[in-house]
Enzyme design. Structure first.
Site, PDB file in Angstrom:
ATOM      1  N   ASP A 205       0.746  -1.335  -0.061  1.00 61.20           N
ATOM      2  CA  ASP A 205       0.086  -0.079   0.002  1.00 61.20           C
ATOM      3  C   ASP A 205       0.738   1.150  -0.039  1.00 61.20           C
ATOM      4  O   ASP A 205       0.498   2.290  -0.711  1.00 61.20           O
ATOM      5  CB  ASP A 205      -0.864   0.056   1.216  1.00 61.20           C
ATOM      6  CG  ASP A 205      -0.494  -0.200   2.546  1.00 61.20           C
ATOM      7  OD1 ASP A 205       0.865  -0.514   2.643  1.00 61.20           O
ATOM      8  OD2 ASP A 205      -1.378   0.052   3.633  1.00 61.20           O
TER       9      ASP A 205
ATOM     10  N   GLY B  76      -1.152   1.045  10.890  1.00 62.77           N
ATOM     11  CA  GLY B  76       0.092   0.610  11.192  1.00 62.77           C
ATOM     12  C   GLY B  76       1.076   1.715  10.383  1.00 62.77           C
ATOM     13  O   GLY B  76       0.638   2.888  10.370  1.00 62.77           O
TER      14      GLY B  76
ATOM     15  N   CYS C  40       5.765  -5.858  19.221  1.00 64.35           N
ATOM     16  CA  CYS C  40       4.988  -5.429  17.820  1.00 64.35           C
ATOM     17  C   CYS C  40       4.228  -6.607  17.427  1.00 64.35           C
ATOM     18  O   CYS C  40       4.438  -7.771  17.387  1.00 64.35           O
ATOM     19  CB  CYS C  40       6.047  -4.984  16.820  1.00 64.35           C
ATOM     20  SG  CYS C  40       5.335  -4.240  15.535  1.00 64.35           S
TER      21      CYS C  40
ATOM     22  N   CYS D 141       9.302  -1.751  17.463  1.00 70.68           N
ATOM     23  CA  CYS D 141       9.246  -1.478  16.119  1.00 70.68           C
ATOM     24  C   CYS D 141       8.591  -0.084  16.322  1.00 70.68           C
ATOM     25  O   CYS D 141       7.771   0.396  17.076  1.00 70.68           O
ATOM     26  CB  CYS D 141       8.313  -2.120  15.267  1.00 70.68           C
ATOM     27  SG  CYS D 141       9.012  -3.965  14.992  1.00 70.68           S
TER      28      CYS D 141
ATOM     29  N   GLU E  63       6.342   0.957  14.696  1.00 67.26           N
ATOM     30  CA  GLU E  63       4.790   0.914  14.449  1.00 67.26           C
ATOM     31  C   GLU E  63       4.164   0.603  15.855  1.00 67.26           C
ATOM     32  O   GLU E  63       3.079   0.943  16.336  1.00 67.26           O
ATOM     33  CB  GLU E  63       4.268  -0.402  13.693  1.00 67.26           C
ATOM     34  CG  GLU E  63       2.822  -0.667  13.541  1.00 67.26           C
ATOM     35  CD  GLU E  63       2.732  -1.421  12.333  1.00 67.26           C
ATOM     36  OE1 GLU E  63       3.015  -1.248  11.283  1.00 67.26           O
ATOM     37  OE2 GLU E  63       1.937  -2.364  12.560  1.00 67.26           O
TER      38      GLU E  63
HETATM   39  C1  BMX Z   1       1.861  -2.589   8.781  1.00 62.44           C
HETATM   40  C2  BMX Z   1       2.095  -3.589   7.432  1.00 62.44           C
HETATM   41  C3  BMX Z   1       2.460  -2.850   6.428  1.00 62.44           C
HETATM   42  C4  BMX Z   1       1.691  -1.754   5.879  1.00 62.44           C
HETATM   43  C5  BMX Z   1       1.511  -0.673   7.015  1.00 62.44           C
HETATM   44  C6  BMX Z   1       0.820   0.469   6.876  1.00 62.44           C
HETATM   45  C7  BMX Z   1       0.711  -5.973   7.138  1.00 62.44           C
HETATM   46  C8  BMX Z   1      -0.656  -6.214   7.100  1.00 62.44           C
HETATM   47  N1  BMX Z   1       0.847  -4.326   7.471  1.00 62.44           N
HETATM   48  O1  BMX Z   1       3.212  -2.157   9.087  1.00 62.44           O
HETATM   49  O2  BMX Z   1       2.746  -3.838   4.990  1.00 62.44           O
HETATM   50  O3  BMX Z   1       2.396  -1.097   4.633  1.00 62.44           O
HETATM   51  O4  BMX Z   1       1.257  -1.669   8.099  1.00 62.44           O
HETATM   52  O5  BMX Z   1      -0.688  -0.289   6.605  1.00 62.44           O
HETATM   53  O6  BMX Z   1       1.712  -6.334   7.023  1.00 62.44           O
HETATM   54  P1  BMX Z   1      -2.194   0.642   7.115  1.00 62.44           P
HETATM   55  O7  BMX Z   1      -2.823  -0.619   7.367  1.00 62.44           O
HETATM   56  O8  BMX Z   1      -1.862   1.430   8.201  1.00 62.44           O
HETATM   57  O9  BMX Z   1      -2.428   1.201   5.919  1.00 62.44           O
HETATM   58 ZN    ZN Z   2       7.108  -4.744  14.020  1.00 63.71          ZN
END
Ligand code: BMX
Ligand code: ZN
Length: 329
Positions: free
Chosen positions: A116, A144, A178, A185, A187
């Site tokens: 994405d 994420g 994470c 991470c 995230e």
């Molecule tokens: C996660 C991971 C990434 C993605 C990112 C942003 C998964 C399902 N997701 O780090 O591949 O690009 O989130 O995604 O593995 P969004 O859900 O915030 O749009």
């Molecule tokens: Zn992670």
């Protein structure tokens, strides 16, 4: 009217957005549904319904040619073969799916699939905030944290497409767990899910501070509390932004970009985060590298994913014709 249009689909951890996209990057019509939480079959069904409905809409508004279907999805995507190899638990069961083949068979149109944020990078590089830049890194803060890298004018895919998962760069090996299985991470600190999880854990340790249902807390609540001056929320966001600053320095050290583009739902609503990161980054890391980077907000906001996904049909059309083999529809 007989222009060409492409179907662009952006699959995120919370919602799926699908639209009719022109080569200029206009979204003529868009539909958004919450990402199914029951597993892959449900998501594939949602995609088929969305595509069906968009094809009908394209006909209605007079577009003669639907050039193809471009998908940008969260997850680690085998770009060459059109396969979702894996995904974090942000999307249930999102692994081992020959998505390109399934959609191509159902609709007999060329299908492109990439991560994405990789497709956000396409939209922003060809049409938006990163136009004219050859070395750019993109970070999106949403459900994420996603990443993409343009290096010497080319989108970095790595061996099969899984490169630039920048949200899963650790900034502390003793940090919070994470969703991906790793620790500390970016995230886990600064995504929507990360911020909410941190807050939930804090209140679980200090139940006297919160009398509502802890499991319902969202990142939106945390931003709201910080806005109201609540110290626990302010310090949590300060931690998150600090993690982002260190992560950003790591990124700058690794890629020597001239521009960093920040996007995603959290940035759309709280763009003050960008100068805040920038100010911290200035005082960290290797000065020759960090001083030469500009910071920008994604131009297309939350439509960047749909536009970039759809843009693949225009961008890769040549390759389809030349290589033939990549389109088996
Ligand atoms: C996660 C991971 C990434 C993605 C990112 C942003 C998964 C399902 N997701 O780090 O591949 O690009 O989130 O995604 O593995 P969004 O859900 O915030 O749009
Ligand atoms: Zn992670």
């Amino acid at each position: 009217m007989n222009e060409e249009v492409s179907i662009g689909i952006d699959i995120g951890g919370t919602k799926i957005a699908a639209g009719l996209v022109t080569i200029e990057g206009a979204v003529l019509y868009k539909q958004v549904v919450p990402t199914a939480t029951e597993g892959k079959e449900h998501i594939i069904f949602q995609l088929q319904q969305l595509i069906q409905s968009l094809l009908g809409e394209a006909k209605k508004i007079g577009f003669r040619t639907v050039k193809g279907i471009g998908i940008g999805t969260a997850g680690q995507i085998d770009f060459k073969n059109g396969i979702v190899r894996s995904g974090t638990s942000n999307i249930k069961d999102w692994n081992d799916i020959p998505l390109k083949k399934e959609i191509q068979q159902a609709f007999a149109l060329p299908v492109w699939i990439d991560n994405d944020v990789n497709v956000v990078a396409l939209a922003e590089s060809y049409l938006g905030a990163a136009k004219g830049y050859d070395n750019v890194v993109f970070l999106t803060l949403g459900t994420g944290i996603g990443g993409a890298v343009i290096q010497e004018g080319k989108l970095l895919h790595g061996e099969w497409g899984g490169a630039a998962e920048l949200g899963h760069m650790s900034v502390d090996r003793n940090g919070p767990a994470c969703n991906c299985g790793y620790k500390g991470c970016l995230e886990a600190y600064a995504s929507g899910t990360g911020i909410a999880n941190q807050m939930k854990q804090y209140f679980t340790k200090k139940p006297e501070l919160y009398d509502g249902p802890i499991e319902n807390i969202t990142a939106r609540d945390v931003f709201q509390w910080a806005n109201e001056g609540k110290a626990f929320a302010k310090s949590l966001l300060d931690e998150a932004i600090d993690a982002l600053a260190y992560g950003t320095v790591n990124i700058i050290h690794a890629f020597n970009p001239s521009l960093l583009v920040f996007g995603g739902g959290i940035i759309d609503q709280h763009s003050w985060i960008i100068p805040d990161i920038q100010n911290r980054v200035r005082n960290l890391g290797i000065s020759s590298l960090v001083q030469s980077v500009s910071f920008s907000k994604a131009y297309f906001g939350d439509e960047a994913g749909v536009i970039g996904a759809g843009y693949q049909s225009f961008l890769y059309r040549e390759n389809v014709q030349k290589e033939g083999a990549s389109y088996e529809g």
